[in-house]
Scaffold this motif. Structure first.
Motif, short mmCIF file in Angstrom:
data_model
loop_
_atom_site.label_atom_id
_atom_site.label_comp_id
_atom_site.label_asym_id
_atom_site.label_seq_id
_atom_site.Cartn_x
_atom_site.Cartn_y
_atom_site.Cartn_z
N ALA A 6 -9.03 7.64 -0.48
CA ALA A 6 -8.47 6.40 -1.01
C ALA A 6 -9.27 5.95 -2.23
O ALA A 6 -10.36 6.45 -2.50
CB ALA A 6 -8.49 5.30 0.05
N SER A 7 -8.70 4.98 -2.93
CA SER A 7 -9.46 4.31 -3.97
C SER A 7 -10.63 3.59 -3.32
O SER A 7 -10.57 3.18 -2.16
CB SER A 7 -8.57 3.31 -4.71
N GLY A 50 -12.37 7.14 -6.54
CA GLY A 50 -12.06 7.08 -5.12
C GLY A 50 -13.07 7.86 -4.31
O GLY A 50 -14.14 8.21 -4.78
N CYS A 76 -10.13 10.29 5.50
CA CYS A 76 -9.38 9.31 4.72
C CYS A 76 -9.76 9.46 3.25
O CYS A 76 -10.95 9.48 2.91
CB CYS A 76 -9.69 7.89 5.19
N VAL A 87 -3.63 10.44 -5.19
CA VAL A 87 -4.49 9.27 -5.02
C VAL A 87 -5.37 9.11 -6.26
O VAL A 87 -5.57 8.01 -6.78
CB VAL A 87 -5.34 9.38 -3.74
N GLU A 123 -2.24 4.90 -2.98
CA GLU A 123 -3.49 4.19 -2.70
C GLU A 123 -4.39 4.99 -1.77
O GLU A 123 -5.61 4.85 -1.81
CB GLU A 123 -3.23 2.82 -2.07
N GLY A 124 -3.77 5.79 -0.92
CA GLY A 124 -4.60 6.54 0.01
C GLY A 124 -3.78 7.51 0.84
O GLY A 124 -2.55 7.50 0.83
N LEU A 156 0.96 4.71 0.92
CA LEU A 156 0.08 5.45 1.81
C LEU A 156 0.80 6.69 2.33
O LEU A 156 1.94 6.62 2.78
CB LEU A 156 -0.33 4.55 2.97
N GLN A 167 -9.79 0.23 -1.71
CA GLN A 167 -8.95 0.19 -0.52
C GLN A 167 -9.56 0.91 0.67
O GLN A 167 -9.15 0.69 1.81
CB GLN A 167 -7.59 0.81 -0.84
N LEU A 168 -10.54 1.75 0.43
CA LEU A 168 -11.08 2.57 1.50
C LEU A 168 -11.60 1.77 2.69
O LEU A 168 -11.31 2.13 3.84
CB LEU A 168 -12.19 3.47 0.93
N HIS A 201 0.86 -1.18 0.00
CA HIS A 201 0.00 0.00 0.00
C HIS A 201 0.90 1.24 0.00
O HIS A 201 1.71 1.41 0.91
CB HIS A 201 -0.87 0.04 1.27
N PHE A 204 -8.68 0.73 4.94
CA PHE A 204 -8.06 1.87 5.61
C PHE A 204 -8.94 2.35 6.77
O PHE A 204 -8.44 2.66 7.85
CB PHE A 204 -7.81 3.01 4.62
#
Length: 269
Positions: free
Chosen positions: A251-252, A226, A249, A195, A201-202, A161, A255-256, A159, A259
């Motif tokens: 993110a995509s 995202g 947050c 992102v 990714e985030g 990040l 992935q959210l 990831h 996370f």
């Protein structure tokens, strides 16, 4: 740009692109030239002659073209009349002023049009990098005219990040081992754009970010696949009485959930 009716009025997108490009050109003239600097927020935040010059340019172009739109800018005293206006310009003349003053290229002009609490058009212009991000509600996210999308991370890839080391240490050890922490990016708006175009990714956003840091980047990230949400998973609302936000947050979409689970684990722990 097309006449996108979802962006308030026909040609609203063209208008904010024009304004961002001109403000970026003005700010770039101060870049690495040691502009005069003042301090605000009890000495916590720098503001430079470049910020003020870019803000004046944005106000001159945007407010004269749309006098019935509200106005919210980091570098203009807040006028609560905006709360009674359904459509508002939300701008940050230079997002990432500290980086700008340090000679780093990761800063941008941020311009959004917010209608009924959500961005309907957004532009980020990073003049030192010659990068222009544009999005409208219902349309694609574009970078220099080409569609972008969030990362399609494969299962074994780390990831990427953007988060503080202190926050990362509180995550599950198994998750933490598979994180590639990215060096600090001084512009929050540009970090969210990273992102959106898949370089990250985030990112975890610490509390006390503001509407002007987020609104344009929020829409660009959303249209790239995202989301930017609070820790309950709710989308943000803009042009409220309170223009600062708690932890967030970005993110995509894929992935959210993980996370947010990590952030929940940290709070519960």
């Amino acid at each position: 740009m097309s006449d996108d009716q979802t962006a308030g009025r026909p040609n609203d997108v063209d208008l904010i692109v024009e304004a961002a490009l001109e403000a970026g050109r003005i700010a770039l003239g101060f870049f690495r030239q040691s502009p005069e600097v003042w301090w605000k927020n009890n000495g916590q935040s720098p503001v430079s002659a470049a910020d003020f010059a870019a803000n004046e340019s944005l106000a001159a172009i945007l407010r004269s073209a749309r006098p019935d739109y509200g106005w919210l800018s980091e570098e203009t005293d807040d006028d609560e009349q905006r709360l009674s206006q359904a459509t508002v310009f939300v701008v940050d003349p230079i997002d990432g002023t500290r980086g700008f003053l340090s000679g780093l290229e990761l800063w941008c002009v941020s311009v959004a049009i917010v209608t009924d609490g959500r961005p309907v058009a957004g532009v980020l212009y990073a003049p030192a990098l010659d990068e222009l991000f544009v999005a409208t509600a219902g349309g694609p996210a574009l970078k220099n005219g080409k569609p972008i999308s969030v990362s399609q991370r494969l299962g074994d890839d780390p990831h990427r990040l953007a988060t503080g080391e202190d926050m990362l240490k509180s995550f599950d050890p198994d998750f933490r081992r598979n994180v590639e922490r990215v060096k600090h990016i001084p512009s929050l708006a540009y970090r969210l754009a990273m992102v959106a175009d898949g370089r990250l990714e985030g990112t975890i956003v610490k509390r006390n970010s503001h509407d002007w840091d987020l609104a344009a980047a929020d829409l660009i990230l959303e249209r790239a696949g995202g989301a930017l949400v609070d820790l309950s998973g709710s989308m943000l609302r803009y042009n409220r009485q309170q223009v600062s936000h708690d932890e967030l947050c970005g993110a995509s979409a894929a992935q959210l959930p993980e996370f947010l689970r990590q952030l929940s684990h940290r709070r519960d722990g």
